[in-house]
Design a protein around this motif. Sequence first.
Motif, PDB file in Angstrom:
ATOM      1  N   MET B  49       0.877  -1.149   0.093  1.00 20.24           N
ATOM      2  CA  MET B  49      -0.110  -0.077  -0.125  1.00 20.24           C
ATOM      3  C   MET B  49       0.720   1.210  -0.037  1.00 20.24           C
ATOM      4  O   MET B  49       0.794   2.146  -0.517  1.00 20.24           O
ATOM      5  N   ARG B  50       1.923   1.377   0.662  1.00 22.41           N
ATOM      6  CA  ARG B  50       2.961   2.378   0.614  1.00 22.41           C
ATOM      7  C   ARG B  50       3.314   2.643  -0.794  1.00 22.41           C
ATOM      8  O   ARG B  50       3.427   3.977  -1.269  1.00 22.41           O
ATOM      9  N   ILE B  51       3.852   1.715  -1.353  1.00 21.45           N
ATOM     10  CA  ILE B  51       4.502   1.715  -2.671  1.00 21.45           C
ATOM     11  C   ILE B  51       3.333   2.205  -3.692  1.00 21.45           C
ATOM     12  O   ILE B  51       3.247   3.059  -4.514  1.00 21.45           O
ATOM     13  N   GLU B  52       2.019   1.682  -3.441  1.00 15.70           N
ATOM     14  CA  GLU B  52       0.732   2.266  -4.363  1.00 15.70           C
ATOM     15  C   GLU B  52       0.564   3.675  -4.168  1.00 15.70           C
ATOM     16  O   GLU B  52       0.310   4.394  -5.168  1.00 15.70           O
ATOM     17  N   ARG B  53       0.733   4.083  -3.031  1.00 15.16           N
ATOM     18  CA  ARG B  53       0.417   5.528  -2.588  1.00 15.16           C
ATOM     19  C   ARG B  53       1.662   6.463  -3.303  1.00 15.16           C
ATOM     20  O   ARG B  53       1.038   7.431  -3.941  1.00 15.16           O
ATOM     21  N   GLU B  54       2.624   5.759  -3.174  1.00 15.83           N
ATOM     22  CA  GLU B  54       3.806   6.650  -3.967  1.00 15.83           C
ATOM     23  C   GLU B  54       3.361   6.748  -5.468  1.00 15.83           C
ATOM     24  O   GLU B  54       3.794   7.745  -5.930  1.00 15.83           O
ATOM     25  N   ILE B  55       3.086   5.463  -5.764  1.00 18.72           N
ATOM     26  CA  ILE B  55       2.532   5.699  -7.465  1.00 18.72           C
ATOM     27  C   ILE B  55       1.489   6.325  -7.606  1.00 18.72           C
ATOM     28  O   ILE B  55       1.810   7.383  -8.664  1.00 18.72           O
ATOM     29  N   TRP B  56       0.584   6.633  -6.901  1.00 19.88           N
ATOM     30  CA  TRP B  56      -0.518   7.489  -7.253  1.00 19.88           C
ATOM     31  C   TRP B  56      -0.112   8.788  -7.152  1.00 19.88           C
ATOM     32  O   TRP B  56      -0.479   9.676  -7.899  1.00 19.88           O
ATOM     33  N   GLY B  57       0.801   9.210  -6.050  1.00 16.51           N
ATOM     34  CA  GLY B  57       1.476  10.542  -5.846  1.00 16.51           C
ATOM     35  C   GLY B  57       1.852  11.124  -6.913  1.00 16.51           C
ATOM     36  O   GLY B  57       2.031  12.253  -7.574  1.00 16.51           O
ATOM     37  N   GLN B  58       2.926  10.222  -7.641  1.00 16.03           N
ATOM     38  CA  GLN B  58       3.882  10.342  -8.676  1.00 16.03           C
ATOM     39  C   GLN B  58       2.998  10.708  -9.871  1.00 16.03           C
ATOM     40  O   GLN B  58       3.438  11.802 -10.499  1.00 16.03           O
ATOM     41  N   PHE B  59       1.803  10.025 -10.062  1.00 17.31           N
ATOM     42  CA  PHE B  59       0.894  10.229 -11.296  1.00 17.31           C
ATOM     43  C   PHE B  59       0.400  11.674 -10.981  1.00 17.31           C
ATOM     44  O   PHE B  59       0.304  12.454 -12.047  1.00 17.31           O
ATOM     45  N   GLU B  60       0.086  12.231  -9.786  1.00 17.05           N
ATOM     46  CA  GLU B  60      -0.410  13.520  -9.609  1.00 17.05           C
ATOM     47  C   GLU B  60       0.514  14.477 -10.205  1.00 17.05           C
ATOM     48  O   GLU B  60       0.207  15.561 -10.402  1.00 17.05           O
ATOM     49  N   ARG B  61       1.710  14.257  -9.466  1.00 12.70           N
ATOM     50  CA  ARG B  61       2.682  15.335  -9.644  1.00 12.70           C
ATOM     51  C   ARG B  61       3.251  15.488 -11.211  1.00 12.70           C
ATOM     52  O   ARG B  61       3.288  16.644 -11.651  1.00 12.70           O
ATOM     53  N   LEU B  62       3.021  14.204 -11.949  1.00 10.05           N
ATOM     54  CA  LEU B  62       3.391  14.260 -13.437  1.00 10.05           C
ATOM     55  C   LEU B  62       1.968  14.971 -14.174  1.00 10.05           C
ATOM     56  O   LEU B  62       2.305  15.608 -15.340  1.00 10.05           O
ATOM     57  N   ASN B  63       1.003  14.916 -13.596  1.00  8.40           N
ATOM     58  CA  ASN B  63      -0.360  15.582 -14.082  1.00  8.40           C
ATOM     59  C   ASN B  63      -0.956  16.624 -13.201  1.00  8.40           C
ATOM     60  O   ASN B  63      -1.996  16.190 -12.586  1.00  8.40           O
ATOM     61  N   PRO B  64      -0.444  17.708 -13.203  1.00  7.96           N
ATOM     62  CA  PRO B  64      -0.768  18.573 -12.244  1.00  7.96           C
ATOM     63  C   PRO B  64      -2.400  19.071 -12.175  1.00  7.96           C
ATOM     64  O   PRO B  64      -2.857  19.341 -11.017  1.00  7.96           O
TER      65      PRO B  64
END
Lengths: 322, 426
Positions: B49-64
């Motif tokens: 779940m921690r990895i999943e959250r990082e992945i989701w956060g990174q998507f949001e950072r890449l797509n502001p």
Amino acid sequence: MSERSRTACRGYLFAAPATVYLAVFSLLPVAVAGYLSLHRWHLLKPDRPFVGLGNYAHLLRDPLFRNAIYNTIIYSAATVPLGVITALLVAMLVARPLRGVGFFRVLYYIPSVCSQVALSMVFIWIMAPEVGLINYCFGRLNEVLAATGLAALLRQTATLFGVSWSGQIDTMTDYLHRPGWAMAALVALGLWIGLGPRMIIFVAGLQNIPQELYEAAEIDGCSRWQKFRYVTIPQLAPTILFVAVTTTIAAFQLFTPVYVITKGGPQRTTDVVSYHIYREAWQKFEVGMASAQSYILFAMILVVAALQLWIMRRGLRQEVTG
Amino acid sequence: MPSYRHRVLLSLVLAAAVAGPVCDDPQRDGRTVLRVANWGSPAVESDFMRIEREIWGQFERLNPGVRLQIEQIPGYGQYAPKLIMQHVAGVAPDVISLDLSAGADFINNDLLLDLRPLIEADPEFRRSDYFENLWKICSRGERIYAVPLDFTPMMMFYNKRLFDRAGLPYPREGWTWQEFLETAQRLTVRRPEASRPSQFGYNFENWMPFWVCWLWSNGGDVLSPDGRRASGYLDGEKSAEAIQFLADLILQKKVASHPADRAALGVDFFLNGLAALDMKGHWMLIDYRARGLDVGVTTIPTNIGRPTTVIYVTGLSIMKQCKRPDLAWKYIKYATSEAVQVKRVASGLAISGNARAAAHYAGNPIEDAFLRAVEYARAPWGSRVENYAVCEDFGTEMMENILYGHSSVPQALREAAKLMDAALYQ
């Protein structure tokens, strides 16, 4: 607008929230379910033909649904009388003006405010093989039987009757996978959960019985049983009727313990109508068929409750008229 | 009488209550909301779940301009029904994790978007990056309904320490039923007067998805090839032999655990070092590693001269009600990309559906055994046949009836096949 109209208007406004709630969340779903029950209605299929009473006819022939009705009746037949009797007995005990009686009232009431899921988990442990409470007690009993030599005596006695038995009780029995036991566990759980509210209603009923009636009965030389039979029961009849009807309705709607403990097994001996409806609607998505099942359940409750009312009112009239 | 101020306050509260749901549009904080559904409890704190959250956060950072609204649905059995209800109510999420073993309910009822046009219009996306066998499971004819996210075949795990202690060689790939039986017998440890073995050869768990491969490994099956009936197949000779073999392991030879044994102790025998063999998926490696269990992996024993198993695949799909398929596709492409997948499967939950990402973890015997299975593994029936979850319930119930002595094997199979036929015809 006249004062009378204004008063009426205010009255309607006060009644409006409850009326709207009842209409939207009770009457409308009942009407929609009635409509669905007349159609072959799968949640995801666009084709939803009108089948009239076809779903009902199918259900009457469906052995699995008939089995669910049978199980529901068995459960209710065990839970309702036992539930009423145990609650009345406990209420008579805790209605006495004794010190610390409040503690016991709370104790008996606690299960009914607990989550049914949590209580079901407790029952799973109680009935578990080897480590469950029942099997654990049998295990300790086995030790006593072995230590006192009774086990050998029992073994020999069994042999005399041509039965092969070690004289020890099997502690590996998985009660929840034994058809009769699984239903018995559900009944016991139902009694445990429902005891509190039923007891409170009976306590209220008992406290409303005029003390003079008991005093008069004592003067007439009535025994304790006669006071119970000729004062308590007739005075409590409306309360008994109420508890019996509400317990019946609750018994017919049994769901959570079945869902958590048995999932309708073993051998579908605990597959009750509410659980059957749930599976039909949310596993098969056949909401037309599930609605028809709901209407049949509704009809069953209506008939049984009406029958109870009729029988008990008749009994009450006979008591009054002598 | 309430004051004017009270009336205004009351009106505002009522207006807010009524307007709240109406104002629920996909634009929030000026960002476009993309709803992504997944199964599992949101409260679970795990490496995955921690990895999943990082992945989701990174998507949001890449797509502001985008906000991901992750909708975790607890209770595996509740996941598909809840998504279906959301679809019926017109409030389905945009992207869903689709368990292809229940995929037919979604695919056959046209709940999902055909991804082929999006795939073909995207020059950056390469289908060849993903395992070919998985595409077959995610497709229906020319239409593609999911991009493979991860997968696991069911494999036979063995506890190396228990094998070493018994002085037995580790099982070879392609081992037979007879070899399995002999191994299980030698690994079962009994103490005098104990009600059950202190160590089982095989940890049996009664859930049909966990034992269906035994039927296949004897040439039997649950349903006819067209998936329309169970009679003649589940109660056929080959399937009956497989079920009898399992029942004998548990009831007669007593080398495999009975469900009552598990109910008694409430523990996973294999996970606790009390059983030497267990048929499970890749996800169990997380627990095995956490317990420090030294395990190996081999094929499921076979009686037909070649290994067989079932493969459980998760894909990412776009629901038909999605209003921004372009954005949903962007997320799917991101989440199934090599870079993200390498990070995502690091927890050991499953194997990446992206073959290039999976290759990062290849080279060790366990991962390689799983990867070899992709070639011969079969899709579960539920990926093609609607209502199959109900059939699986009947199968589990059937096995329970056999193991608790309520029915003989032929009788239980006949009854279950009849019930499955009725469920499939509806």
